[in-house]
Design an enzyme around this catalytic site. Sequence first.
Site, PDB file in Angstrom:
ATOM      1  N   ARG A 110       0.857  -1.148  -0.191  1.00 37.40           N
ATOM      2  CA  ARG A 110      -0.099   0.190   0.029  1.00 37.40           C
ATOM      3  C   ARG A 110       1.250   1.285   0.193  1.00 37.40           C
ATOM      4  O   ARG A 110       0.744   2.322   0.751  1.00 37.40           O
ATOM      5  CB  ARG A 110      -1.047  -0.165   1.280  1.00 37.40           C
ATOM      6  CG  ARG A 110      -1.469  -0.863   1.554  1.00 37.40           C
ATOM      7  CD  ARG A 110      -2.953  -1.308   0.361  1.00 37.40           C
ATOM      8  NE  ARG A 110      -3.863  -2.227   0.829  1.00 37.40           N
ATOM      9  CZ  ARG A 110      -3.591  -3.789  -0.339  1.00 37.40           C
ATOM     10  NH1 ARG A 110      -3.004  -3.778  -0.645  1.00 37.40           N
ATOM     11  NH2 ARG A 110      -4.433  -4.977   0.510  1.00 37.40           N
ATOM     12  N   SER A 142     -11.587  -0.111   3.724  1.00 39.09           N
ATOM     13  CA  SER A 142     -10.368  -0.696   4.159  1.00 39.09           C
ATOM     14  C   SER A 142      -9.744   0.690   5.300  1.00 39.09           C
ATOM     15  O   SER A 142      -9.240   1.536   4.523  1.00 39.09           O
ATOM     16  CB  SER A 142      -9.767  -1.436   4.371  1.00 39.09           C
ATOM     17  OG  SER A 142      -9.242  -2.557   3.456  1.00 39.09           O
ATOM     18  N   GLU A 149      -5.238   3.547   6.388  1.00 36.28           N
ATOM     19  CA  GLU A 149      -4.167   3.628   4.942  1.00 36.28           C
ATOM     20  C   GLU A 149      -5.100   4.798   4.717  1.00 36.28           C
ATOM     21  O   GLU A 149      -4.820   5.436   3.414  1.00 36.28           O
ATOM     22  CB  GLU A 149      -5.293   2.067   4.864  1.00 36.28           C
ATOM     23  CG  GLU A 149      -5.000   1.659   3.285  1.00 36.28           C
ATOM     24  CD  GLU A 149      -6.179   0.568   2.756  1.00 36.28           C
ATOM     25  OE1 GLU A 149      -5.476  -0.513   3.529  1.00 36.28           O
ATOM     26  OE2 GLU A 149      -6.968   0.191   1.129  1.00 36.28           O
TER      27      GLU A 149
HETATM   28  P1  NAP Z   1      -9.378 -11.441   4.938  1.00 41.45           P
HETATM   29  O1  NAP Z   1     -10.266 -13.184   3.955  1.00 41.45           O
HETATM   30  O2  NAP Z   1     -10.750 -11.376   6.310  1.00 41.45           O
HETATM   31  O3  NAP Z   1      -8.175 -11.631   5.399  1.00 41.45           O
HETATM   32  C1  NAP Z   1      -7.476 -10.606   6.715  1.00 41.45           C
HETATM   33  C2  NAP Z   1      -6.331 -10.074   5.507  1.00 41.45           C
HETATM   34  O4  NAP Z   1      -5.236 -10.972   5.696  1.00 41.45           O
HETATM   35  C3  NAP Z   1      -6.564  -9.848   4.868  1.00 41.45           C
HETATM   36  O5  NAP Z   1      -6.628  -8.077   4.594  1.00 41.45           O
HETATM   37  C4  NAP Z   1      -5.656 -10.199   3.906  1.00 41.45           C
HETATM   38  O6  NAP Z   1      -4.548  -9.155   3.542  1.00 41.45           O
HETATM   39  C5  NAP Z   1      -4.511 -11.319   4.934  1.00 41.45           C
HETATM   40  N1  NAP Z   1      -5.002 -12.340   4.075  1.00 41.45           N
HETATM   41  C6  NAP Z   1      -5.707 -12.950   3.591  1.00 41.45           C
HETATM   42  N2  NAP Z   1      -5.723 -14.240   3.151  1.00 41.45           N
HETATM   43  C7  NAP Z   1      -3.983 -14.563   2.641  1.00 41.45           C
HETATM   44  C8  NAP Z   1      -3.055 -14.776   1.799  1.00 41.45           C
HETATM   45  N3  NAP Z   1      -3.438 -16.367   1.529  1.00 41.45           N
HETATM   46  N4  NAP Z   1      -2.273 -14.184   1.654  1.00 41.45           N
HETATM   47  C9  NAP Z   1      -1.427 -13.102   2.031  1.00 41.45           C
HETATM   48  N5  NAP Z   1      -2.586 -12.361   3.035  1.00 41.45           N
HETATM   49  C10 NAP Z   1      -3.796 -12.873   3.379  1.00 41.45           C
HETATM   50  O7  NAP Z   1      -9.910 -10.401   3.860  1.00 41.45           O
HETATM   51  P2  NAP Z   1     -10.816  -8.925   3.521  1.00 41.45           P
HETATM   52  O8  NAP Z   1     -11.251  -8.425   4.579  1.00 41.45           O
HETATM   53  O9  NAP Z   1     -12.001 -10.341   2.488  1.00 41.45           O
HETATM   54  O10 NAP Z   1     -10.371  -8.894   1.748  1.00 41.45           O
HETATM   55  C11 NAP Z   1     -10.044  -9.675   1.062  1.00 41.45           C
HETATM   56  C12 NAP Z   1      -8.833  -8.916   0.491  1.00 41.45           C
HETATM   57  O11 NAP Z   1      -9.627  -7.519  -0.622  1.00 41.45           O
HETATM   58  C13 NAP Z   1      -7.712  -8.516   0.480  1.00 41.45           C
HETATM   59  O12 NAP Z   1      -6.554  -8.507  -0.234  1.00 41.45           O
HETATM   60  C14 NAP Z   1      -7.625  -7.454   1.411  1.00 41.45           C
HETATM   61  O13 NAP Z   1      -6.671  -6.296   1.127  1.00 41.45           O
HETATM   62  C15 NAP Z   1      -8.790  -6.738   0.146  1.00 41.45           C
HETATM   63  N6  NAP Z   1      -9.584  -5.588   0.320  1.00 41.45           N
HETATM   64  C16 NAP Z   1      -9.038  -3.829   0.243  1.00 41.45           C
HETATM   65  C17 NAP Z   1     -10.308  -3.653   0.958  1.00 41.45           C
HETATM   66  C18 NAP Z   1      -9.679  -1.590   0.715  1.00 41.45           C
HETATM   67  O14 NAP Z   1     -10.092  -0.942   0.392  1.00 41.45           O
HETATM   68  N7  NAP Z   1      -7.712  -1.591   0.127  1.00 41.45           N
HETATM   69  C19 NAP Z   1     -11.387  -3.178   1.244  1.00 41.45           C
HETATM   70  C20 NAP Z   1     -11.660  -4.871   1.239  1.00 41.45           C
HETATM   71  C21 NAP Z   1     -11.156  -6.058   0.725  1.00 41.45           C
HETATM   72  P3  NAP Z   1      -4.312  -8.511   1.955  1.00 41.45           P
HETATM   73  O15 NAP Z   1      -5.030  -6.691   2.754  1.00 41.45           O
HETATM   74  O16 NAP Z   1      -2.704  -7.849   2.166  1.00 41.45           O
HETATM   75  O17 NAP Z   1      -4.747  -8.806   0.730  1.00 41.45           O
END
Ligand code: NAP
Length: 348
Positions: free
Chosen positions: A164, A233, A329
């Site tokens: 990020r 996020s 963020e």
């Molecule tokens: P989640 O599955 O509840 O997991 C929580 C966090 O763990 C995620 O933020 C993700 O980091 C990390 N994670 C999960 N599986 C992983 C793997 N196999 N390897 C490495 N890191 C892992 O996550 P979630 O909230 O539903 O989000 C799913 C994805 O959508 C994530 O990549 C998240 O970043 C993205 N997202 C981004 C936003 C935003 O506003 N920026 C909003 C919602 C979702 P990372 O964030 O580093 O991937």
Amino acid sequence: MNSQNIALHTFNTFSVPCWANNFILIDNQNRLFELTDNVITALKNENFYLLGEGSNTLFLEESVGLIVKSALKGLEYRETEDAYFVKAASGENWHQLILSCLNRNIFGLENLALIPGSVGAAPVQNIGAYGVELSDFCYEVEWFDFSAQCFKLLSNKDCVFGYRDSIFKHELKNKGMITSVTFKLPKRWKSRLSYQGLSELPSNISALQIMTKVIELREAKLPNPEILPNAGSFFKNPLVNLTQYQALQKEYEQLPAYPQQNTEYVKLAAGWLIEKAGLKGIKLNKAAVHKDQALVLVNEGGNGADIVALAKLVTESVYLKFNIRLEPEVRFIANEGECDAVNYIHQF
Ligand code: NAP
């Protein structure tokens, strides 16, 4: 276009009330050469904010001095023997870019579907989701240098992408504006299915099916800002060292953790920490931690201060319980321009 006193509540997905004293819309590249001396001085003093679609922005006060927004449009496609090159203007919508690519059978960006925001904002924080980051496919970024009044091309390496993070948040912050981003998408496509939700899918799945699944996952978990204003996020996932991780893991066996390749750091899930601190769904003034996704703060009719008060409660509670300081963020914009979000919360 140069306007005064523009209401910004429809220009930020938190829908907080705020006014821009001056608002400059860059709707063609020549506008960049027409910026007046006053504006150039404000830009040099960094008393301004470059706004994309306002999906990662929190306006803190009633007004902000100068907003510059890209409305540059256009998508160009070319191809070589082994790759497609897609050049997208910074004012294009990110998700629409992905749809256009998939319509032309150009694959690679599908895991990043439905991330709100503009193309120009995407390299700034190196957007990422479901195991793919913009930096995986960013070929070059075209950037207008305010001081030198000329365009420059930055290669992927020049952008110094991180988690990020990029050079646009540091050395080049407020020194210019991203005008377009070119992506290099290999013709030999490989699905990326490492994240939960995608890992159950068959390996011969199509890019279109992946995109559909990502959209389904995001829609099920994340509140729609048009219904419940939010900026996705709110906090970054914290990185802790191995010693800290092992100590936490002893106490919390279920702690989700992702070791960072070639480093001694482990990434933790900020949403999990917030939930375990007992804050999921909690309300403070006119803001709330979302009831299904604790990483998202929602605005229930309040202003910037309401969101900051809640962010302070969240960071302090998580710190007390886990000894981890969460960092936003979301970018914090005061009257004079962007400020350091961590300090702002601390001093609030
Ligand atoms: P989640 O599955 O509840 O997991 C929580 C966090 O763990 C995620 O933020 C993700 O980091 C990390 N994670 C999960 N599986 C992983 C793997 N196999 N390897 C490495 N890191 C892992 O996550 P979630 O909230 O539903 O989000 C799913 C994805 O959508 C994530 O990549 C998240 O970043 C993205 N997202 C981004 C936003 C935003 O506003 N920026 C909003 C919602 C979702 P990372 O964030 O580093 O991937």
